[in-house]
Design an enzyme around this catalytic site. Structure first.
Site, PDB file in Angstrom:
ATOM      1  CE  LYS A 104     -21.485  -9.492 -12.930  1.00  0.00           C
ATOM      2  NZ  LYS A 104     -22.082 -10.781 -13.290  1.00  0.00           N
ATOM      3  NE  ARG A 108     -21.096 -11.453 -19.820  1.00  0.00           N
ATOM      4  CZ  ARG A 108     -21.281 -10.219 -19.378  1.00  0.00           C
ATOM      5  NH1 ARG A 108     -20.775  -9.847 -18.222  1.00  0.00           N
ATOM      6  NH2 ARG A 108     -21.989  -9.361 -20.094  1.00  0.00           N
TER       7      ARG A 108
HETATM    8  N1  HH2 Z   1     -23.282 -10.442 -15.999  1.00  0.00           N
HETATM    9  C1  HH2 Z   1     -23.758  -9.336 -16.592  1.00  0.00           C
HETATM   10  C2  HH2 Z   1     -24.402  -9.416 -17.832  1.00  0.00           C
HETATM   11  N2  HH2 Z   1     -24.543 -10.591 -18.466  1.00  0.00           N
HETATM   12  N3  HH2 Z   1     -24.203 -12.924 -18.531  1.00  0.00           N
HETATM   13  C3  HH2 Z   1     -23.747 -14.047 -17.956  1.00  0.00           C
HETATM   14  N4  HH2 Z   1     -23.884 -15.225 -18.581  1.00  0.00           N
HETATM   15  N5  HH2 Z   1     -23.117 -14.030 -16.744  1.00  0.00           N
HETATM   16  C4  HH2 Z   1     -22.932 -12.869 -16.044  1.00  0.00           C
HETATM   17  O1  HH2 Z   1     -22.376 -12.911 -14.926  1.00  0.00           O
HETATM   18  C5  HH2 Z   1     -23.425 -11.653 -16.621  1.00  0.00           C
HETATM   19  C6  HH2 Z   1     -24.064 -11.729 -17.888  1.00  0.00           C
HETATM   20  C7  HH2 Z   1     -23.600  -8.011 -15.930  1.00  0.00           C
HETATM   21  O2  HH2 Z   1     -22.371  -7.478 -16.213  1.00  0.00           O
HETATM   22  P1  HH2 Z   1     -22.087  -6.406 -17.373  1.00  0.00           P
HETATM   23  O3  HH2 Z   1     -22.446  -6.953 -18.712  1.00  0.00           O
HETATM   24  O4  HH2 Z   1     -20.701  -5.943 -17.234  1.00  0.00           O
HETATM   25  O5  HH2 Z   1     -23.017  -5.185 -16.994  1.00  0.00           O
HETATM   26  P2  HH2 Z   1     -24.437  -4.675 -17.508  1.00  0.00           P
HETATM   27  O6  HH2 Z   1     -25.407  -5.810 -17.505  1.00  0.00           O
HETATM   28  O7  HH2 Z   1     -24.781  -3.600 -16.521  1.00  0.00           O
HETATM   29  O8  HH2 Z   1     -24.244  -4.142 -18.886  1.00  0.00           O
END
Ligand code: HH2
Length: 274
Positions: free
Chosen positions: A219, A255
């Protein structure tokens, strides 16, 4: 959908790594290379082989500024990946009841809802009926607007009160409390300092009595801490560093995109703690 599940802390002992499988064209972390289902499935298998306890499959980006994706498109993205992962430990990252229902039919064991059951009024019943694990995450506002000057009097007590309220809601809707974990929602309506404060005082969220999931991997706050004020992502090493810090303050599930590095670092940190 398989009988009574064990409490989440038995199924996912501390620390467990959740691998991120984004089936989106626009993820903030730049990993949207998995739009081809075979590529996403192969990457998920690599994560599981590297020690991920579960892989989190998502077809809707929630990066700052993003809009939602229609139901049919989200299903088109995730269903082939879920089919390819049949029999493997899978979490579905969605706020849509219909996506969750299909995912549970295809064997998913967890629903990860970044809206904490506020997005779709049908989702609570799908989770309760499915008897699956549930992650409730804090977010201030919506992805479109959440990074526009987020403000709190005390970020930790406000996130804690929110998670307590959403946990009580889920239980009222029939979800078994011992299947729920809670997530401060790193980057979802938070400044760098808010994100750091949430990790620093993670013990206050642990005091709710549920396992905590932390998703700090790649992030932008990490890049900003390293000195780039306009960073949009963070490095693997920075991600591992914050994951270990979160683990030491009580996080149960981390995660992460870079599964092997997280598993190795956390195994060593856990050996120190033992
Ligand atoms: N962060 C993202 C998405 N889902 N779910 C939980 N429980 N906690 C988090 O911190 C979280 C999440 C965002 O990260 P990422 O999946 O890498 O990116 P994107 O939503 O842009 O696909």
């Amino acid at each position: 959908m398989g009988g009574m599940r064990a409490p989440i802390e038995e199924r996912f002992p501390r620390p467990s790594v959740m691998g991120v499988v984004n089936v989106t064209p626009d993820s903030f972390s730049g990993d949207g290379i998995y739009l081809r289902p075979e590529a996403a499935v192969a990457e998920a298998f690599r994560m599981l082989a590297a020690g991920a306890a579960i892989v989190d499959v998502g077809g809707e980006s929630t990066r700052p500024g993003s809009e939602g994706v229609p139901l049919a498109e989200e299903l088109r993205r995730v269903v082939p990946v879920l089919e390819g992962l049949a029999g493997e430990p899978v979490s579905i990252d969605t706020s849509k009841a219909e996506v969750a229902r299909r995912a549970l039919e295809l064997g998913a064991e967890m629903v990860n809802d970044v809206t904490a059951l506020r997005g779709d009024p049908e989702l609570a019943a799908v989770v309760a009926d499915g008897g699956c694990y549930l992650c409730l995450m804090h977010m201030l506002g919506s992805p479109r607007t959440m990074q526009d000057n987020p403000r709190y009097d005390d970020v930790v007590s406000e996130v804690k009160a929110f998670l307590e309220e959403r946990l009580a809601f889920a239980v009222r809707e029939g979800v078994r409390e011992e299947l729920v974990c809670l997530d401060p929602g790193i980057g979802f309506g938070k400044t760098v300092e808010h994100n750091l404060e949430l990790v620093r005082r993670l013990d206050e969220l642990r005091a709710i009595g549920r396992p905590i999931l932390v998703g700090f991997s790649r992030k932008s706050s990490l890049g900003r801490i390293l000195g780039d004020p306009s960073a949009r992502t963070g490095t693997t090493a920075a991600s591992v560093g914050i994951a270990v810090a979160a683990f030491e303050r009580g996080a149960t599930i981390l995660r992460a995109h870079d599964v092997r590095e997280h598993v190795e670092a956390l195994r060593v940190a856990a050996a120190v703690a033992a």
